[in-house]
Each structure stands twice: as structure tokens, then as C-alpha cells.
Design a protein around this motif. Structure first.
Motif, PDB file in Angstrom:
ATOM      1  N   TYR A 259       1.011  -1.090   0.010  1.00 53.82           N
ATOM      2  CA  TYR A 259       0.135   0.045  -0.082  1.00 53.82           C
ATOM      3  C   TYR A 259       0.952   1.358   0.111  1.00 53.82           C
ATOM      4  O   TYR A 259       1.722   1.280   0.862  1.00 53.82           O
ATOM      5  CB  TYR A 259      -0.902  -0.033   1.476  1.00 53.82           C
ATOM      6  CG  TYR A 259      -1.585  -1.261   1.410  1.00 53.82           C
ATOM      7  CD1 TYR A 259      -3.016  -1.278   0.645  1.00 53.82           C
ATOM      8  CD2 TYR A 259      -1.245  -2.273   2.145  1.00 53.82           C
ATOM      9  CE1 TYR A 259      -3.541  -2.419   1.005  1.00 53.82           C
ATOM     10  CE2 TYR A 259      -1.971  -3.387   2.168  1.00 53.82           C
ATOM     11  CZ  TYR A 259      -3.213  -3.791   1.546  1.00 53.82           C
ATOM     12  OH  TYR A 259      -3.896  -4.651   1.791  1.00 53.82           O
ATOM     13  N   VAL A 260       0.490   2.311  -0.958  1.00 55.79           N
ATOM     14  CA  VAL A 260       1.563   3.300  -1.002  1.00 55.79           C
ATOM     15  C   VAL A 260       0.615   4.486  -1.236  1.00 55.79           C
ATOM     16  O   VAL A 260      -0.185   4.770  -1.917  1.00 55.79           O
ATOM     17  CB  VAL A 260       2.420   3.133  -2.278  1.00 55.79           C
ATOM     18  CG1 VAL A 260       3.428   4.320  -2.539  1.00 55.79           C
ATOM     19  CG2 VAL A 260       3.083   1.881  -2.492  1.00 55.79           C
ATOM     20  N   PHE A 261       1.343   5.382  -0.370  1.00 54.76           N
ATOM     21  CA  PHE A 261       0.690   6.961  -0.372  1.00 54.76           C
ATOM     22  C   PHE A 261       1.486   7.605  -1.149  1.00 54.76           C
ATOM     23  O   PHE A 261       2.668   7.784  -1.133  1.00 54.76           O
ATOM     24  CB  PHE A 261       0.869   7.367   1.311  1.00 54.76           C
ATOM     25  CG  PHE A 261       0.219   8.814   1.461  1.00 54.76           C
ATOM     26  CD1 PHE A 261      -1.207   8.892   1.565  1.00 54.76           C
ATOM     27  CD2 PHE A 261       1.088   9.897   1.549  1.00 54.76           C
ATOM     28  CE1 PHE A 261      -1.610  10.215   1.893  1.00 54.76           C
ATOM     29  CE2 PHE A 261       0.655  11.153   1.811  1.00 54.76           C
ATOM     30  CZ  PHE A 261      -0.681  11.306   1.781  1.00 54.76           C
ATOM     31  N   VAL A 262       0.871   8.432  -2.103  1.00 50.74           N
ATOM     32  CA  VAL A 262       1.681   9.328  -3.005  1.00 50.74           C
ATOM     33  C   VAL A 262       1.110  10.665  -2.790  1.00 50.74           C
ATOM     34  O   VAL A 262      -0.296  11.091  -2.780  1.00 50.74           O
ATOM     35  CB  VAL A 262       1.321   8.755  -4.764  1.00 50.74           C
ATOM     36  CG1 VAL A 262       2.161   9.860  -5.387  1.00 50.74           C
ATOM     37  CG2 VAL A 262       1.730   7.463  -4.774  1.00 50.74           C
ATOM     38  N   SER A 263       1.996  11.737  -2.512  1.00 43.08           N
ATOM     39  CA  SER A 263       1.645  13.027  -2.499  1.00 43.08           C
ATOM     40  C   SER A 263       2.803  13.967  -2.596  1.00 43.08           C
ATOM     41  O   SER A 263       4.063  13.271  -3.029  1.00 43.08           O
ATOM     42  CB  SER A 263       0.970  13.193  -1.239  1.00 43.08           C
ATOM     43  OG  SER A 263       0.333  14.707  -1.290  1.00 43.08           O
ATOM     44  N   MET A 264       2.806  15.209  -2.446  1.00 38.17           N
ATOM     45  CA  MET A 264       3.670  16.172  -2.684  1.00 38.17           C
ATOM     46  C   MET A 264       3.580  17.190  -1.561  1.00 38.17           C
ATOM     47  O   MET A 264       2.518  17.670  -1.150  1.00 38.17           O
ATOM     48  CB  MET A 264       3.980  16.615  -3.964  1.00 38.17           C
ATOM     49  CG  MET A 264       2.627  17.252  -4.575  1.00 38.17           C
ATOM     50  SD  MET A 264       2.985  17.629  -6.405  1.00 38.17           S
ATOM     51  CE  MET A 264       1.687  18.545  -6.873  1.00 38.17           C
ATOM     52  N   GLY A 265       4.733  17.659  -0.805  1.00 41.63           N
ATOM     53  CA  GLY A 265       4.587  18.803   0.077  1.00 41.63           C
ATOM     54  C   GLY A 265       4.788  18.355   1.392  1.00 41.63           C
ATOM     55  O   GLY A 265       5.076  17.242   1.712  1.00 41.63           O
ATOM     56  N   SER A 266       4.359  19.319   2.306  1.00 42.58           N
ATOM     57  CA  SER A 266       4.633  19.072   3.698  1.00 42.58           C
ATOM     58  C   SER A 266       3.906  17.848   4.389  1.00 42.58           C
ATOM     59  O   SER A 266       4.210  17.220   5.362  1.00 42.58           O
ATOM     60  CB  SER A 266       4.252  20.260   4.676  1.00 42.58           C
ATOM     61  OG  SER A 266       2.718  20.428   4.686  1.00 42.58           O
ATOM     62  N   ILE A 267       2.787  17.194   3.689  1.00 51.59           N
ATOM     63  CA  ILE A 267       1.913  16.132   4.076  1.00 51.59           C
ATOM     64  C   ILE A 267       2.916  15.021   4.218  1.00 51.59           C
ATOM     65  O   ILE A 267       2.603  14.198   5.161  1.00 51.59           O
ATOM     66  CB  ILE A 267       0.744  16.033   3.310  1.00 51.59           C
ATOM     67  CG1 ILE A 267      -0.313  15.156   4.112  1.00 51.59           C
ATOM     68  CG2 ILE A 267       0.980  15.356   1.919  1.00 51.59           C
ATOM     69  CD1 ILE A 267      -0.955  15.570   5.123  1.00 51.59           C
ATOM     70  N   ILE A 268       4.197  15.056   3.552  1.00 54.63           N
ATOM     71  CA  ILE A 268       4.777  13.664   3.437  1.00 54.63           C
ATOM     72  C   ILE A 268       5.529  13.553   4.896  1.00 54.63           C
ATOM     73  O   ILE A 268       5.673  12.507   5.421  1.00 54.63           O
ATOM     74  CB  ILE A 268       6.107  13.879   2.335  1.00 54.63           C
ATOM     75  CG1 ILE A 268       5.229  14.052   1.022  1.00 54.63           C
ATOM     76  CG2 ILE A 268       7.059  12.752   2.495  1.00 54.63           C
ATOM     77  CD1 ILE A 268       4.535  12.771   0.567  1.00 54.63           C
ATOM     78  N   THR A 269       5.618  14.648   5.445  1.00 55.15           N
ATOM     79  CA  THR A 269       6.031  14.388   7.082  1.00 55.15           C
ATOM     80  C   THR A 269       5.193  13.633   7.953  1.00 55.15           C
ATOM     81  O   THR A 269       5.695  12.727   8.404  1.00 55.15           O
ATOM     82  CB  THR A 269       6.582  15.682   7.588  1.00 55.15           C
ATOM     83  OG1 THR A 269       7.574  16.470   6.532  1.00 55.15           O
ATOM     84  CG2 THR A 269       6.888  15.878   8.987  1.00 55.15           C
TER      85      THR A 269
END
Lengths: 369, 158
Positions: A259-269
Motif C-alpha cells: 500500500y503506497v501513499f503518493v503526494s507532494m509537500g509537507s503532508i509527506i512528513t
């Protein structure tokens, strides 16, 4: 290097100082204001030999630095939200003229309704203006991306937008390691084309139908090929400053992830904190962080996500990241999440719920929080 | 990880107070994170300053929902405080009175920091004084705030 507790905006301003722009033009807009306020102070204190030009709008800010860049110097501006939208026409002109400008976008929601808080609807809407777009996860990363942006821009002869989440990164103070010099990484600016009255040339003349398309094709190729430059410059920076840089994408505990979460920006932290916790509970989860949205790293994304169950999360309602990930990876189950609009807080708990993919269907378009 | 919420109204200095506390913690060799949440950007509206403290440089990027301590600038804001423990003016210490006497205007974050440090021992008073000096370039402002901080510390009894 100096470890300090520093506000994101000030970390960025300090790195801009080290890159040595000669002209800075800006119009104040929340949440970008602290960046150019700090730079105005730096210029007034003569810590940077630059002209700071106050203008009456963002349209003028970008126009002023485009002109200055054409005259052969490094430049800088920063903006957000409506300010970036107002620049739209000149953003195309900048990339079409192949001017290596660097601009920071302090991501903020677009009106209406009017809202001063963060989401990525402003910069994602400028996806097709021909700019390279990099997204920072943290204050440290936003700072580190500034010199990389100048280097990438000047090598690719294309403008670069460094995007950082408004408030979450601009107004937060965290401990970051700020270089005291860029010697050995970024040298003096050597412009390829210069507007000089002593040697007159024309920049941006009329292009007729018989060769306009060739110029646009070259520009498109330059943008597509700049992925190699983004990766190379990230590697050089990693080596020089001993801090791993993202470049195009970063995989986090991805190897055996189902299961992989993909995004960009500060949410990655927040996502990294969730993955650490879920891994302890035995779940095979990971993250693919998009560091570079333009050029879109389709190859890297396909390689990382093939055969997996994927949650794509984005802070704008266009589902732009989702549609591009979906087009790049035909053999994955991909669920689209939109959230965090207009400053809505996306917590660690929200990210955790996005990993519940088992009962979701490929192509589900959902809202979170 | 420890979480603290500082709750004031726009113009009172809640965010600056959060920044000073975070700096004091950092000066003691620990890691901290400080950030604001504005209702709206104008004087008089509620403003939250959040501080997180940890031995590791690893913090979530989100609001503080369950703070251990709330530092509240005035009575009317107490209903918004979420902390288990409350440091507030004028109950813990009459911060407004001390601020007017020391700083000359009702910006009383540093007075409340005095109360916070005295009653919770979250950091050493000396670290806050150093952090105040770092925060204010103007020596006069720094000195006045250090005075305000010391009185807040001294006049807090619990």
C-alpha cells in the motif's frame, strides 16, 4: 553549515541571499510576505548587493525580474495564490523566452471564497506554463531547494518554481541546517543571452507559423529532458552538503510495500510518521513522495507503483496529480483523495485512514477531512 | 513529545511568545517546533501559537489538538483552551498589569512565559532571557521584555 531554529520564510530568504540575485521584485501577499520582507531587510543592511524593487502588482513583479534576467543577472521573486494567478501571462512568456528565473510560491488557496490559508490549487493550476515545479516537504528541504533551483534553471534554460506549503512551512520555526556558503556548488551567473545596448539583439520577436512550432517543440524537449538535470543537481547537492535530496521522487519504505501513499509537500512528513507506526504494526506500507511535478517523473512513478494499491492525496480539487499518476501506471489500483483545502488541517490520523485501501475501488474519487 | 498551546488575540504577541519559548528550548540542546494558527490576520481575533518539544528533530506538521499546557492571555479566551493545565492572566499572574508597568503596553507574552517557566519548569529562566535577546534586535525592547519575564516568574506563586 549552522543548525538553527529558523522560520521557513527566513531560511528561504537566507538561501536566496547566498545565491546572489541582483534584482528582487515583489508585491506582498500572505503567506509569502515574510520571505521578501526578510530579503528587503538583507538588502537594506547591505548583506546582499541587489536592487529591491517594490512594484504595484505581481504582474509587474514577474515582469521586472524577467526584464532584469534578460539583462544578464540572477533574479528572485516570491508570491502566492491570486498573486501567482495574476502572473499567469508572464509565466508563459518567461518559459517561452527560456529565462532561468527562480520563484518561490508559498502555496495558498485560490479565491473564491477568499481564504488566506494553504493548499496547492495556486501552483498546480500553473502546471502547463512550462516552468519546472519542485515541492518542498520541510523547511530544511525548502531551503536546500533554492540553490538547486538556480542551478537547474540555468542548466535547463527554464524557469523554476519552488513550492512550499503556506504557513505549515513558511511560518513554522524548526531546527534546520543552513549552509554559510555555496562555494563549489553554485558559481557566478553566466547568462547565455544578454540584452545589451552595446551589442543589440532582439529577445522575443514575432515567430511566424513556419517556425513557431519548432521553438515550442524545443522548449517542450528542454522541459522533458530537465528531469536528468533535476536528478543530477540533487545528487551534487547531496554530496556537497551531506544531506540526501529528493530530486524527482523519494521512495520511503517502498521496497516490499503493498500500500503506497503518493503526494507532494509537507503532508509527506505526517505520512512518514504514519508509515513508521503502521510498519511496527506489521502493515506493508510505504510512500512515494513527488519532489518534482514538472517535468512529471512518469517513468520513476510507474516503476515504483506497478502492481500496488495506491492512495494519491492532493491539496487541490482538480485531481491533477491523480490523473497523471493514473495515466502513468495502468497496472495499479489507484484511489484519489482530495483534502486540506483552504488550510484544513490534514493530521497524522487522516493520513492513516487513507491507507485503508482494501475496500476501495480503483478510480474512487474521495474527499478527506 | 510535549505540546504547548499559547492563546492570545491578534496583536498581543502569542506567536512571538511561541517563537521565544521554542528558541529557549533549542538553546538548551533540545529540539522544538513553533508555529501559528491565525483566525484571521487582524488585531483582536484569536491567535494560536503552538510549540512542540522533543529530544528528536521529528515533528508532525499539524495543529496541536491535545496540549499538555495552555497559556491563555485573557479570561475571554479560556473557553478555547484545550490544555490539561492552564496558565492564564489574570488568574496565574496579572500579566497585563506587569506588562504595562515594565514594557509600557499590554503585550504580555513574556510575562506569561515567566509564569509558565516558574510553574512547569519547562526550561531554565536563563534560556528564555537569552531567547528574548535573540528575538528582539532592539536592546531596549529586549531589556523591557526580560524585566517583564522576571516579574512574571517572581510573581507566580504556584
Amino acid at each position: 553549515m549552522m543548525k538553527q531554529l529558523i522560520e521557513g520564510s527566513h531560511a528561504v530568504a537566507e538561501m536566496v541571499r547566498l545565491c546572489g540575485p541582483k534584482v528582487i521584485a515583489a508585491f506582498p501577499i500572505t503567506p509569502q510576505t515574510h520571505i521578501v520582507e526578510k530579503l528587503a531587510e538583507i538588502v537594506a543592511q547591505k548583506k546582499l548587493d541587489a536592487q529591491f524593487i517594490n512594484v504595484e502588482s505581481e504582474f509587474s513583479a514577474i515582469s521586472v525580474i524577467l526584464g532584469a534576467q534578460a539583462a544578464g543577472v540572477r533574479t528572485f521573486t516570491a508570491t502566492a495564490s491570486q498573486g501567482l494567478a495574476l502572473m499567469h501571462e508572464v509565466l508563459h512568456a518567461t518559459s517561452g523566452l527560456r529565462m532561468p528565473l527562480v520563484m518561490v510560491v508559498a502555496n495558498r488557496a485560490l479565491s473564491a471564497p477568499i481564504n488566506i490559508w494553504g493548499d496547492q490549487s495556486d501552483s498546480v493550476a500553473q502546471r502547463d506554463t512550462g516552468w519546472i515545479q519542485l515541492y518542498a516537504e520541510s523547511i530544511q528541504e525548502a531551503a536546500d531547494l533554492i540553490p538547486q533551483a538556480y542551478k537547474i534553471a540555468e542548466k535547463a534554460q527554464l524557469p523554476v518554481m519552488v513550492c512550499m506549503d503556506g504557513y505549515y512551512l513558511t511560518h513554522t520555526k524548526e531546527v534546520a541546517d543552513i549552509p554559510t556558503s555555496l562555494k563549489g556548488f553554485l558559481g557566478n551567473y553566466k547568462p547565455k543571452i544578454v540584452l545589451d545596448p552595446k551589442k543589440p539583439i532582439t529577445i522575443g520577436p514575432l515567430a511566424n507559423p513556419d517556425y513557431f512550432q519548432e521553438i515550442k517543440k524545443e522548449q517542450d524537449k528542454a522541459l522533458r529532458d530537465s528531469d536528468k538535470i533535476v536528478s543530477k543537481v540533487a545528487k551534487e547537492y547531496s554530496t556537497k552538503f551531506k544531506r540526501k535530496q529528493t530530486g524527482l521522487v523519494e521512495g520511503y519504505k517502498l521496497k516490499d510495500a503493498e500500500y503506497v501513499f503518493v503526494s507532494m509537500g509537507s503532508i509527506i512528513t505526517n505520512a512518514k510518521l504514519v508509515v513508521d507506526q503502521l510498519r511496527k504494526e506489521g502493515d506493508k506500507v510505504g510512500i512515494l513522495k513527488i519532489g518534482c511535478f514538472r517535468p512529471f517523473p512518469a517513468k520513476e512513478i510507474k516503476k515504483a507503483l506497478s502492481g500496488k494499491q495506491v492512495a494519491v492525496f492532493e491539496k487541490e480539487s482538480y485531481r491533477a496529480l491523480y490523473s497523471e499518476v493514473k495515466a502513468s501506471v495502468p497496472d495499479a489500483k489507484i484511489v484519489s483523495y482530495v483534502g486540506g483545502l483552504g488550510g484544513r488541517d490534514i493530521t497524522v490520523n487522516h493520513v492513516r485512514t487513507m491507507f485503508n485501501l482494501e475496500k476501495k475501488k480503483d478510480g474512487d474519487e474521495l474527499w478527506v477531512a | 513529545m510535549q505540546e504547548i498551546e499559547i492563546l492570545g488575540r491578534g496583536g498581543q504577541g502569542a506567536v512571538t511568545t511561541a517563537y521565544i519559548l521554542a528558541e529557549a528550548i533549542f538553546l538548551e540542546g533540545k529540539f522544538s517546533q513553533a508555529f501559528p494558527f491565525f483566525g484571521v490576520e487582524r488585531q483582536g481575533s484569536p491567535v494560536f501559537g503552538y510549540v512542540r518539544i522533543s529530544d528528536k528533530n521529528s515533528f508532525p506538521i499539524q495543529h496541536v489538538y491535545k496540549p499538555e499546557i495552555s497559556v491563555v492571555f485573557e479570561k475571554s479566551l479560556i473557553k478555547l483552551a484545550k490544555g490539561k493545565r492552564l496558565i492564564s492572566s489574570p488568574k496565574t499572574v496579572d500579566a497585563q498589569k506587569i506588562a504595562i508597568e515594565t514594557i509600557g503596553k499590554p503585550v504580555f507574552g513574556t510575562v506569561l512565559l515567566g509564569a509558565l517557566v516558574k510553574s512547569t519548569k519547562v526550561c531554565k529562566p536563563k534560556s528564555v532571557e537569552k531567547a528574548i535577546k535573540k528575538m528582539f534586535d532592539c536592546k531596549e525592547t529586549a531589556d523591557k521584555n526580560i524585566k517583564a519575564f522576571r516579574r512574571g516568574y517572581d510573581e507566580t506563586t504556584n
